[in-house]
Design a protein around this motif. Structure first.
Motif, mmCIF file in Angstrom:
data_model
loop_
_atom_site.group_PDB
_atom_site.id
_atom_site.type_symbol
_atom_site.label_atom_id
_atom_site.label_comp_id
_atom_site.label_asym_id
_atom_site.label_seq_id
_atom_site.Cartn_x
_atom_site.Cartn_y
_atom_site.Cartn_z
ATOM 1 N N PRO A 217 107.577 -21.002 -6.850
ATOM 2 C CA PRO A 217 108.008 -20.345 -8.088
ATOM 3 C C PRO A 217 108.533 -18.922 -7.857
ATOM 4 C CG PRO A 217 105.604 -20.289 -7.903
ATOM 5 C CD PRO A 217 106.107 -20.991 -6.675
ATOM 6 N N THR B 98 114.932 -12.553 -6.823
ATOM 7 C CA THR B 98 114.752 -11.638 -5.695
ATOM 8 C C THR B 98 113.509 -12.082 -4.944
ATOM 9 O OG1 THR B 98 115.803 -9.899 -6.963
ATOM 10 C CG2 THR B 98 114.560 -9.216 -5.013
ATOM 11 N N ASN C 270 110.810 -12.152 -1.798
ATOM 12 C CA ASN C 270 110.084 -11.423 -0.759
ATOM 13 C C ASN C 270 109.842 -12.368 0.420
ATOM 14 O OD1 ASN C 270 108.669 -9.367 0.408
ATOM 15 N ND2 ASN C 270 106.853 -9.581 -0.878
ATOM 16 N N THR D 68 110.242 -18.765 2.081
ATOM 17 C CA THR D 68 111.002 -17.543 1.809
ATOM 18 C C THR D 68 111.754 -17.062 3.060
ATOM 19 O OG1 THR D 68 108.931 -16.317 2.092
ATOM 20 C CG2 THR D 68 109.622 -16.789 -0.159
HETATM 21 C C1 LIG Z 1 105.177 -17.210 -11.775
HETATM 22 C C2 LIG Z 1 105.469 -16.703 -10.373
HETATM 23 C C3 LIG Z 1 106.567 -15.884 -10.167
HETATM 24 C C4 LIG Z 1 106.844 -15.407 -8.886
HETATM 25 N N1 LIG Z 1 107.942 -14.622 -8.715
HETATM 26 C C5 LIG Z 1 108.275 -14.202 -7.503
HETATM 27 C C6 LIG Z 1 109.465 -13.424 -7.293
HETATM 28 O O1 LIG Z 1 110.218 -13.109 -8.239
HETATM 29 N N2 LIG Z 1 109.755 -13.038 -6.024
HETATM 30 C C7 LIG Z 1 108.956 -13.369 -4.961
HETATM 31 O O2 LIG Z 1 109.294 -12.995 -3.837
HETATM 32 N N3 LIG Z 1 107.833 -14.100 -5.118
HETATM 33 C C8 LIG Z 1 107.470 -14.526 -6.353
HETATM 34 N N4 LIG Z 1 106.335 -15.293 -6.507
HETATM 35 C C9 LIG Z 1 105.508 -15.602 -5.333
HETATM 36 C C10 LIG Z 1 106.179 -16.728 -4.521
HETATM 37 O O3 LIG Z 1 106.063 -17.948 -5.234
HETATM 38 C C11 LIG Z 1 105.496 -16.875 -3.149
HETATM 39 O O4 LIG Z 1 105.699 -15.704 -2.406
HETATM 40 C C12 LIG Z 1 106.060 -18.062 -2.388
HETATM 41 O O5 LIG Z 1 105.479 -19.240 -2.892
HETATM 42 C C13 LIG Z 1 105.779 -17.967 -0.906
HETATM 43 O O6 LIG Z 1 106.270 -19.141 -0.289
HETATM 44 P P1 LIG Z 1 106.339 -19.247 1.302
HETATM 45 O O7 LIG Z 1 106.436 -20.699 1.669
HETATM 46 O O8 LIG Z 1 107.412 -18.356 1.832
HETATM 47 O O9 LIG Z 1 104.963 -18.639 1.754
HETATM 48 P P2 LIG Z 1 103.656 -19.411 2.289
HETATM 49 O O10 LIG Z 1 103.957 -19.796 3.720
HETATM 50 O O11 LIG Z 1 103.245 -20.493 1.340
HETATM 51 O O12 LIG Z 1 102.626 -18.218 2.199
HETATM 52 C C14 LIG Z 1 102.852 -16.942 2.829
HETATM 53 C C15 LIG Z 1 101.914 -15.898 2.250
HETATM 54 O O13 LIG Z 1 102.198 -15.692 0.851
HETATM 55 C C16 LIG Z 1 101.046 -15.928 0.071
HETATM 56 N N5 LIG Z 1 101.449 -16.599 -1.178
HETATM 57 C C17 LIG Z 1 102.063 -17.784 -1.312
HETATM 58 N N6 LIG Z 1 102.248 -18.089 -2.608
HETATM 59 C C18 LIG Z 1 101.743 -17.074 -3.318
HETATM 60 C C19 LIG Z 1 101.627 -16.792 -4.705
HETATM 61 N N7 LIG Z 1 102.048 -17.621 -5.662
HETATM 62 N N8 LIG Z 1 101.047 -15.633 -5.067
HETATM 63 C C20 LIG Z 1 100.607 -14.787 -4.148
HETATM 64 N N9 LIG Z 1 100.676 -14.976 -2.828
HETATM 65 C C21 LIG Z 1 101.239 -16.112 -2.417
HETATM 66 C C22 LIG Z 1 100.176 -16.808 0.915
HETATM 67 O O14 LIG Z 1 98.795 -16.651 0.572
HETATM 68 C C23 LIG Z 1 100.436 -16.298 2.306
HETATM 69 O O15 LIG Z 1 99.709 -15.135 2.584
HETATM 70 C C24 LIG Z 1 106.011 -15.754 -7.787
HETATM 71 C C25 LIG Z 1 104.903 -16.582 -7.999
HETATM 72 C C26 LIG Z 1 104.631 -17.041 -9.274
HETATM 73 C C27 LIG Z 1 103.446 -17.921 -9.494
#
Ligand SMILES: Cc1cc2nc3c(=O)[nH]c(=O)nc-3n(C[C@H](O)[C@H](O)[C@H](O)COP(=O)(O)OP(=O)(O)OC[C@H]3O[C@@H](n4cnc5c(N)ncnc54)[C@H](O)[C@@H]3O)c2cc1C
Ligand code: FES
Length: 284
Positions: free
Chosen positions: A64, A80, A82, A88
């Motif tokens: 998300p 945007t 991160n 990501t």
């Molecule tokens: C409603 C909502 C809106 C969001 N909006 C944004 C946004 O605008 N921009 C943005 O960059 N990210 C946003 N996020 C967070 C984003 O969804 C996660 O960073 C993303 O899922 C990471 O995926 P990954 O496979 O790269 O990381 P992973 O390999 O799954 O995880 C990498 C690291 O990120 C952490 N992580 C993963 N998901 C989340 C999460 N939902 N919350 C907190 N930490 C998390 C994990 O614990 C781990 O430390 C949002 C989340 C939600 C629920």
């Protein structure tokens, strides 16, 4: 939901533009365009600032992200992102023209109608600023601006290089209809705006609670310390809003991955009042 009524099937999108937002190369903006006109029409008939979408990179997964654009900006949807993990990192390595899937808009978004006639105090920090940027851009639209009272935006970042949307937000200083305050954590030479953590800067500025709502989106620690400041300024919990980020899977209230007590963050949120959050179990 998608145009074929299968809520799990993403809409086909295409990356139109990508731009690096921050000096540390961590935050990249993506402007996505629709492959199908019917998807675009449906999206913009439903979208309001504060909502999010599930983005899928085919073969990698889905996650998300808050929508960072206002509808009037054009026929695209901005996110945007991160660079924190598998999905990501893959997104940051993609290129304009690449395909990407999108489900949404999802979640409740900001209650814009309920806020009409009120002053807006918007407090943001870090990468959670995305949906606040969409909100402020929406409110600054000429035919929308008159629906709201004063607009104050307090936006903090650790260093000047970590602010997003730099060119656009710099133009907010030239406008009379927004009081814009930027803050960095520690003073640097040449910095002429506020210095300090967002809760302290909010206290220093002291926005009035009279006929005002406060909307807070930042890292959890910023949110936690900003709430008492706003309470001390007289904002009741019913007029303090927050957008929650929690691990999600379906994004549509089916899988039970994101619930806190009886509330599903994906469906009932992500926007809640502090009063609502105070009724929930303390596992945020
Ligand atoms: C409603 C909502 C809106 C969001 N909006 C944004 C946004 O605008 N921009 C943005 O960059 N990210 C946003 N996020 C967070 C984003 O969804 C996660 O960073 C993303 O899922 C990471 O995926 P990954 O496979 O790269 O990381 P992973 O390999 O799954 O995880 C990498 C690291 O990120 C952490 N992580 C993963 N998901 C989340 C999460 N939902 N919350 C907190 N930490 C998390 C994990 O614990 C781990 O430390 C949002 C989340 C939600 C629920
Ligand atoms: S993410 Fe599945 S219920 Fe919220």
């Amino acid at each position: 939901m998608t145009s074929n009524n299968n809520p799990y099937q993403p809409m086909p999108m295409r990356i139109a533009r990508m731009s690096m937002e921050t000096d540390d190369q961590s935050l990249m903006s993506f402007e996505l365009e629709f492959e199908r006109q019917e998807d675009q029409d449906r999206f913009f008939s439903l979208y309001r600032p504060g909502q999010f979408c599930q983005l899928s990179v085919f073969g990698k997964g889905e996650a998300p992200f808050g929508v960072a654009s206002a509808a009037w900006e054009g026929d695209f949807v901005r996110f945007t992102v991160n660079k924190v993990g598998t999905l990501t990192r893959t997104m940051h390595a993609m290129r304009p023209g690449d395909p990407i899937g999108m489900r949404g808009p999802l979640g409740n978004g900001f209650p814009l109608e309920a806020w009409e006639g009120m002053n807006l105090v918007v407090v943001g920090g870090g990468c959670a600023f995305t949906t606040l940027y969409a909100l402020v851009n929406h409110v600054l639209q000429p035919d929308v601006r008159a629906k709201y009272g004063e607009l104050m935006m307090i936006y903090g970042a650790r260093t000047p290089g970590l602010f997003m949307y730099k060119a656009d937000i710099a133009s907010w200083y030239d406008r009379r209809d927004i009081k814009f305050c930027q803050a960095i954590d520690v003073h640097q030479e040449g910095w002429c705006h506020y210095t300090g953590y967002v809760p302290d800067v909010t206290k220093e500025i002291g926005p009035s609670e009279e006929n005002a709502v406060a909307i807070v989106c930042g890292p959890p620690i910023m949110n936690r310390f900003t709430f008492p400041v706003l309470s001390d300024l007289g904002f009741p919990p019913e007029r303090i809003y927050l957008s929650l980020e929690k691990r999600m899977k379906c994004g549509i209230g089916k899988c039970g991955r994101c619930n806190i007590g009886h509330e599903y963050i994906c469906k009932d949120g992500p926007v809640f009042t502090l009063a609502q959050l105070q009724q929930l179990p303390n596992d945020l």
